[in-house]
Write a protein that holds these residues in place. Structure first.
Motif, short mmCIF file in Angstrom:
data_model
loop_
_atom_site.label_atom_id
_atom_site.label_comp_id
_atom_site.label_asym_id
_atom_site.label_seq_id
_atom_site.Cartn_x
_atom_site.Cartn_y
_atom_site.Cartn_z
N ALA A 41 -17.55 -52.96 -21.81
CA ALA A 41 -16.35 -52.82 -20.98
C ALA A 41 -16.31 -51.44 -20.32
O ALA A 41 -16.00 -51.30 -19.13
CB ALA A 41 -15.09 -53.04 -21.83
N ALA A 42 -16.66 -50.42 -21.09
CA ALA A 42 -16.62 -49.05 -20.56
C ALA A 42 -17.63 -48.86 -19.44
O ALA A 42 -17.36 -48.15 -18.45
CB ALA A 42 -16.89 -48.04 -21.68
N VAL A 43 -18.78 -49.49 -19.56
CA VAL A 43 -19.78 -49.36 -18.49
C VAL A 43 -19.23 -49.91 -17.18
O VAL A 43 -19.34 -49.26 -16.13
CB VAL A 43 -21.10 -50.07 -18.89
CG1 VAL A 43 -22.04 -50.16 -17.68
CG2 VAL A 43 -21.77 -49.33 -20.04
N THR A 44 -18.62 -51.08 -17.23
CA THR A 44 -18.12 -51.65 -15.97
C THR A 44 -16.97 -50.80 -15.41
O THR A 44 -16.85 -50.65 -14.20
CB THR A 44 -17.64 -53.11 -16.13
OG1 THR A 44 -16.52 -53.15 -17.02
CG2 THR A 44 -18.76 -53.99 -16.67
N ILE A 45 -16.16 -50.24 -16.28
CA ILE A 45 -15.05 -49.41 -15.78
C ILE A 45 -15.58 -48.11 -15.17
O ILE A 45 -15.14 -47.68 -14.10
CB ILE A 45 -14.04 -49.14 -16.92
CG1 ILE A 45 -13.30 -50.45 -17.26
CG2 ILE A 45 -13.03 -48.05 -16.52
CD1 ILE A 45 -12.52 -50.41 -18.55
N ALA A 46 -16.52 -47.49 -15.85
CA ALA A 46 -17.08 -46.25 -15.32
C ALA A 46 -17.74 -46.50 -13.96
O ALA A 46 -17.52 -45.76 -12.99
CB ALA A 46 -18.09 -45.65 -16.30
#
Lengths: 241, 241, 241, 241, 241, 241
Positions: F204-209
């Protein structure tokens, strides 16, 4: 990947602007389809019009003939997102929630600047329903109606930038969410005036919808957003035109 | 005084039951008019159906040809009350809020017992919007669908009384609000089982609507519930039949 | 139906005014009995006086020799309602809670305008205890003491109307609750100045008490408001006079 | 330094036990004076008795003829602390708040174990008024009445230890506050059973009162706790005996 | 009894001032040992510096060779108190929490006046973690940096007194907590300007630490503050100098 | 685009697993660089270790010699995100917040399932700081330590799936966030057991970043996350090895 971006009012020019904004944020390979509801108000600025838009958006998506991977409801502070989540299996992203959720990664607090004072409560309720109120510093109105934004963009930009500056200074906002349509130069002007990041709901929603699809995630159907139970629905949908 | 009591589903038998319940609580001189929406689901048990009901109720009242003094929206946990408040000048009373508001005069905490698990979130949101969550001990579901309540009232009464008893014992509720239709004997059975006061939303709403009219009070039009601004509304209302 | 309306201070002229106000809102067939406590302060404007009033009101009702159907505690922001609910089986209505509960049916938010700044916290606590804080926009003080309201009603009306206007404009209140005694013309003046509905606690409480009686509802005795356990009480009640 | 420790009930044996407990925690040079109210219930277990105690405690302190440096109100979950703060200039410490405030320095969350179920709401309200609810995991009742604690201390200790253990395991409490009188061995038994720190309100209050006096701090008189305004008080205080 | 009072910055003059302030509030028989961290910033005014201070304080206490009875973390709004509670068995008192907890016994609401605007969020978070937000009226910044307080105490006192006065008048604070170092005459000046009690975190913390030790109470080790599990820690603590 | 994904513990095998998980979610053209801190605990399961990790992560990123576009802090419920936001201009994404923020688009409520009971409070605080608590149904512990997850993945998967199922059934969660490392098959097993969407924080963090970088958004520097002021920092960073 195809993402439906559904306007909440029946003004085609606004649908077009939203579609362009969305397309500008989309990844290569993502097709943006912008839709105008088949019925409803030319601008949505209150509860009656918003409830009507909620149903119009649902029926508009229901009538869309091709497959799609995600739905974006492109109205600020509107009713209806939960209904879309019941009716469809693909992810549904509301732009009010998308903007706030994105803003929270950028600063400790955010404010929303919207059009008319009467829409402030609608936005506040939507942020509450979304669980996104805790870091909301304020929701402020510029006093410009939705269609005035189109008619006199210069005055609108100025009024919005003024409220954004007051949100940063008086309400201690660290990020601004734009709760109104895609005027050219608006975000730039607000950044210039306030020095804080400015989040646009439509572009934020596009990246979130794409992310959910890429991660293979969709709406939980276990309780609140389970599909409607099979039952008799009288006189609906209406025959239009 | 004439009070419109509007059902949210299109099942005429339920409208009739609601009307009788309302009439039983009305003062001499109050006329109760029970209305069935011209479109929508035969029972309302989720967001899509509730949004549809919201619009159907508004159009149904709009189409009512005679003068009236107050409106009661007779669905538990439904969307739409704010739209009615925009469209009309007379007081509008939602039965979910009427029941909770009344319960707060009777005990320190109250619970709501409703039909299906999936409607629990709708009721919780409505209580939040109404500012009535702080003393809500729980919202519990009996597991009976709205139409099952009609079909097997004995089983329904038993299932509801069971949840009411658990609300009193486990959730420390001191009052029970019945979040479902007017089955004969239901309130009596729950009182007998739990020993706490039981509030019915329809009858509570009738006394509140009458009180507001007698006190000369009506909806504030200063901001949130101001009348919709004049504008073009496309393809609405629909031509039915 | 007989409703006891109990003043919280020992100024008989205020009791009389409250009684008239209550009688004006009562239905045909309802008898209003206004009572003055046998001990306590000539006006109640703080915690010590309010705690004293709480006990005085309870003993005054206990000493009333005739049967009655409901009790209204006619002081704004006072202690004691919970004690009355323990001692008696009939419904008990506090006017602070009655006003707020009524206001919530009229607008999204309400403000209270009261007499002295030092009573603001008492009102805020009472609204919290009543579960009625979520939609309270503000509690504002006019700076006029209770007895000054009687002595210079014109100045009082002006000071109160001024605070009401600021509540509507600055605090976004949509309804005003009058947290002070029955001055002639006060409500009219505030409506005229602000354009929003104005709720008086005494009249609101009369309609709520009547409604509870008509619906056959009374205080839950299951836990918080159970009757006091039988026990030795030393030197109480005192011999007066 | 002289600290008045005022019991809330009229049972002299309890006053004596409280006084001994307080004296055990006092610094050298601190004189503890334990007072029994001149009127009121032999035990306080509900709102009526608690409101009566509030007034009795105030009058008891008012009648105390010697100078003093601080007041401790030694009842758990009782009304009245705010009134004492108005009437006197010295610091006032409520034992419910003293225990919770102390517990917050010892663990992330705390629970209170008290006597009867009906006093749970009183304690919850007092913790709310004190701004001490956020880290309160639960308020649990042992089911033993106040006077039963005196009569069968072994059973009481066991019932209280059982609830404390459930608070730690089920409610995730990390500290226990004892919301009931000074039974010998109680704290030790609860520590032994749960392994968490156990806070007694009376001893905690003594150290807090001493600290405030040593730091030269006393009640703010700027608004909420300003002295009562000079005015006529009818028939009060009562002539006793 | 020996209490360690640990500064959070590496400016020895500030450590010395804190030590003197603490010693002035200590009981006879209490030894105050003031410590400066072996690494970190010369003043702490933000998250990076505060996280660094958190670790530096922990290692500084770990390196202290003598036994001790309690630890005071003498920085306003800093990270780290929870880590100290894990590492040591003796009570740990944070001065932000000590001040707020003490203020709550003195008035209905309190405000904190601190140095720079950027430290306001740190203080707000610490009060939240401490469960002490409910009665906090505001956290205000004087605009003076920590080291400026040392350099121009007169201007600092004036700026702080000004914000304190606004807290009392505009935010309705009834007590002021000083969220900045020990300037001579500061508390007196604020009392003089505002008329409300002024609480200093260091002296409040000394009395609380002493009280916990006297009552035989220490940190609960049952869950959140259990000692770290035995494990490999790489390259830590660092070799300094 | 280059994204730094920083582990919070010093176990290289976990860094490697996190890096692979992140790379699997990255868009074409995104380079994932997984970093292990140069000092700190082999697993992070409490406040002391987490504060140490906070500083270690900051210094690790500071020491990274190449340019980068975003930072992901890959520890669940850890301290430190705010410090990274001060030190760097690029967006910073914490995986706890990333998971919760993503979950909120999928269901009305979510639960987190983590390793040990003692880390539950850390996760709850992080969700609070992130403004993401309102829709959190529960944080549950599986009872498995971080390194046990590596050693006996089958037992770990079973323990986690069991808690996830209880979150859905008992706590009414509609989405599960996995608050623990990347075991193969874990998400699948939890989906299979519960039927609800399962969100992994790292992906999830990868897509948000990536989304923040694509939208040209970064951390607001206006107040809370402004760069540290220039000042003397003593003995830091430490010389390692």
């Amino acid at each position: 990947m195809r993402i439906l971006v559904v306007n909440v009012n029946t003004t085609a020019a606004i649908t077009e602007a939203i579609g362009e904004q969305a397309a500008g944020a989309a990844s290569p390979g993502t097709e943006i389809v912008a839709l105008t509801p088949a019925f409803g108000a030319e601008s949505v600025e209150g509860n009656y019009e918003s409830y009507l838009a909620a149903i119009a958006v649902m029926e508009t998506v229901r009538a869309y003939p091709e497959p799609f991977d995600a739905i974006i409801q492109a109205g600020y502070g509107e009713h209806g997102r939960e209904g879309l989540q019941e009716l469809f299996d693909v992810p549904v992203v509301d732009i009010t929630e998308a903007a706030a959720s994105t803003a929270q990664f950028l600063g400790r607090t955010y404010s929303v600047v919207t059009s008319l004072d009467r829409t402030v409560p609608l936005i506040e309720e939507r942020l509450h329903v979304g669980g996104l109120s805790a870091r909301c510093a304020s929701v402020r109105a510029s006093g410009m109606a939705v269609l005035d934004l189109e008619r006199d963009p210069d005055a609108a930009v100025e009024a919005i930038a003024e409220q954004a500056a007051r949100a940063v200074e008086d309400d201690r906002a660290e990020v601004i969410c734009l709760g109104c349509g895609g005027m050219s130069g608006l975000a730039e002007r607000v950044v210039e005036r306030t020095g804080v990041p400015v989040v646009d709901g439509v572009t934020a929603a596009v990246t979130i919808a794409e992310s959910l699809v890429r991660l293979g995630l969709s709406t939980s159907k276990v309780r609140t957003y389970a599909a409607p139970r099979p039952k008799r629905v009288l006189n609906w949908p209406p025959k239009l035109g």
